[in-house]
Design an enzyme around this catalytic site. Sequence first.
Site, short mmCIF file in Angstrom:
data_model
loop_
_atom_site.label_atom_id
_atom_site.label_comp_id
_atom_site.label_asym_id
_atom_site.label_seq_id
_atom_site.Cartn_x
_atom_site.Cartn_y
_atom_site.Cartn_z
N LYS A 153 95.63 11.21 -10.02
CA LYS A 153 94.49 12.12 -10.09
C LYS A 153 94.45 13.08 -8.88
CE LYS A 153 91.98 8.41 -10.79
NZ LYS A 153 93.01 7.46 -11.23
N ILE A 154 94.58 12.52 -7.68
CA ILE A 154 94.46 13.38 -6.49
C ILE A 154 95.73 14.22 -6.31
CG2 ILE A 154 94.18 13.38 -3.98
CD1 ILE A 154 92.53 10.76 -4.32
N ARG A 233 96.51 6.29 2.36
CA ARG A 233 96.20 5.07 3.11
C ARG A 233 97.11 5.04 4.34
NH1 ARG A 233 92.08 4.93 0.98
NH2 ARG A 233 91.14 3.32 -0.32
N GLU A 262 92.75 1.77 11.15
CA GLU A 262 91.49 2.52 11.16
C GLU A 262 90.26 1.63 11.12
OE1 GLU A 262 92.11 4.94 7.53
OE2 GLU A 262 90.33 3.96 6.72
N HIS A 294 88.81 9.61 7.89
CA HIS A 294 88.69 9.16 6.49
C HIS A 294 87.51 9.86 5.81
CE1 HIS A 294 90.05 5.71 3.73
NE2 HIS A 294 89.51 6.66 3.00
P1 NAD Z 1 95.98 7.37 -8.93
O1 NAD Z 1 96.11 5.94 -9.30
O2 NAD Z 1 95.37 8.32 -9.91
O3 NAD Z 1 97.42 7.95 -8.56
C1 NAD Z 1 98.36 7.26 -7.78
C2 NAD Z 1 99.75 7.72 -8.20
O4 NAD Z 1 100.69 7.08 -7.34
C3 NAD Z 1 100.09 7.31 -9.64
O5 NAD Z 1 100.58 8.43 -10.36
C4 NAD Z 1 101.17 6.24 -9.45
O6 NAD Z 1 102.13 6.22 -10.49
C5 NAD Z 1 101.79 6.68 -8.13
N1 NAD Z 1 102.55 5.61 -7.49
C6 NAD Z 1 102.30 4.28 -7.50
N2 NAD Z 1 103.26 3.63 -6.81
C7 NAD Z 1 104.13 4.58 -6.39
C8 NAD Z 1 105.33 4.53 -5.65
N3 NAD Z 1 105.84 3.36 -5.23
N4 NAD Z 1 105.97 5.68 -5.38
C9 NAD Z 1 105.47 6.87 -5.82
N5 NAD Z 1 104.34 6.98 -6.54
C10 NAD Z 1 103.68 5.85 -6.81
O7 NAD Z 1 95.20 7.39 -7.56
P2 NAD Z 1 94.37 8.61 -6.93
O8 NAD Z 1 92.97 8.56 -7.40
O9 NAD Z 1 95.15 9.86 -7.08
O10 NAD Z 1 94.34 8.16 -5.39
C11 NAD Z 1 95.52 8.13 -4.60
C12 NAD Z 1 95.21 7.41 -3.31
O11 NAD Z 1 94.32 8.21 -2.54
C13 NAD Z 1 94.47 6.07 -3.49
O12 NAD Z 1 95.38 5.01 -3.65
C14 NAD Z 1 93.70 5.93 -2.22
O13 NAD Z 1 94.42 5.12 -1.34
C15 NAD Z 1 93.63 7.35 -1.65
N6 NAD Z 1 92.25 7.86 -1.51
C16 NAD Z 1 91.86 8.35 -0.31
C17 NAD Z 1 90.58 8.86 -0.15
C18 NAD Z 1 90.12 9.47 1.15
O14 NAD Z 1 88.91 9.61 1.37
N7 NAD Z 1 91.00 9.87 2.05
C19 NAD Z 1 89.68 8.83 -1.22
C20 NAD Z 1 90.13 8.32 -2.44
C21 NAD Z 1 91.41 7.83 -2.58
#
Ligand code: NAD
Length: 328
Positions: A153-154, A233, A262, A294
């Site tokens: 998603k992100i 992360r 963190e 964060h």
């Molecule tokens: P998501 O589950 O929609 O997307 C994660 C993607 O990573 C998926 O497409 C998955 O296939 C891929 N993935 C999994 N394992 C992998 C690997 N070994 N190599 C490459 N790609 C891999 O998650 P999202 O909502 O996009 O969020 C991503 C991350 O952002 C979360 O895991 C979270 O840790 C982080 N996040 C940070 C904040 C912040 O405030 N900074 C907020 C929300 C989420």
Amino acid sequence: MKVAIFSTKSYDKEYLDNYNNEVHQLSYFETALNVDTASLALGFDAVCVFVSDKVDRKTIEILAKNGVKLIDLRCAGFNNVDLEAAKEYQIKVLRVPAYSPQSVAEHAVALILTLNRKTHKAYNRVRESNFSLENLMGFNLYGKTVGVIGTGKIGSAFSKIMLGFGCKVLAYDIFENAVLKEKGIEYKSLDEILAVADIISLHCPLTPDTHHLFNKMAFDKIKKGAMLINTSRGGLINTSDAIDALKHGQLGYLGIDVYEQEENLFFKDLSGSLIQDDLIERLISFHNVLITPHQGFFTHEALTQIALTTMKNFTDFENGLPLENEVK
Ligand code: NAD
């Protein structure tokens, strides 16, 4: 339902109370949930936690003994919860899987633009009546190659923004996203991306496979002087190796919203304390490193969605409805 909300900040209380409408009995604790504080949950049906709470096996044992049946994360990542232990103790784990991916994607872009165009330095300079341009030079994003690691998603939202800047976007994920491919994003191996990307942005979760994905071996393979952005992360980057790569100029810029250690620092005002973490102190000392605490998720839209989904999670659980946001 009686819920103990841990790691409460003023904004958590404001948004959760606003969307609760006094349906659930919410009790707020400023302290983080961990093995030392788990006993506070005695008499509660559920605990509600965030990224800095440490919900390990020992904590879960105490929660189970105290009658807690639900661990509800008011965030997407769940690497801080021992899922095996929760399953063993028959405690359900729910989360907020999506809450404005744009909030984090746009923050990643903010880190890129700030590091590149040095607006944070210009702001401080001008306040001191220093209007010099020395050392403020940046580069055009147009035409640059951006590597996106994780196109969920992100990562998808981020990729689309970078396409808008006129960047060439390369992606690495264990699953390819057909919509992004239609938009012109090419999937490559991680090594291919490391070799050519001017900017690399991390958007995959922290798992045993991705822990220290960026270590010395990866830094040795990146294009010299590349920019690395991490809003995902902290554990994705080996901090000591990143410091070495910065010292040698191999890594040109580092922008992080998350940091391996963190939980001892972020979300707290430590301005009157002596910081004992030498790695973050070293990172702070680099002129080409930008650290934010964060805050990628921290927009009005995201907090609204987090509160709405959190209330839905409580209500679904209390009423025995299908648990749409269960982490299994
Ligand atoms: P998501 O589950 O929609 O997307 C994660 C993607 O990573 C998926 O497409 C998955 O296939 C891929 N993935 C999994 N394992 C992998 C690997 N070994 N190599 C490459 N790609 C891999 O998650 P999202 O909502 O996009 O969020 C991503 C991350 O952002 C979360 O895991 C979270 O840790 C982080 N996040 C940070 C904040 C912040 O405030 N900074 C907020 C929300 C989420």
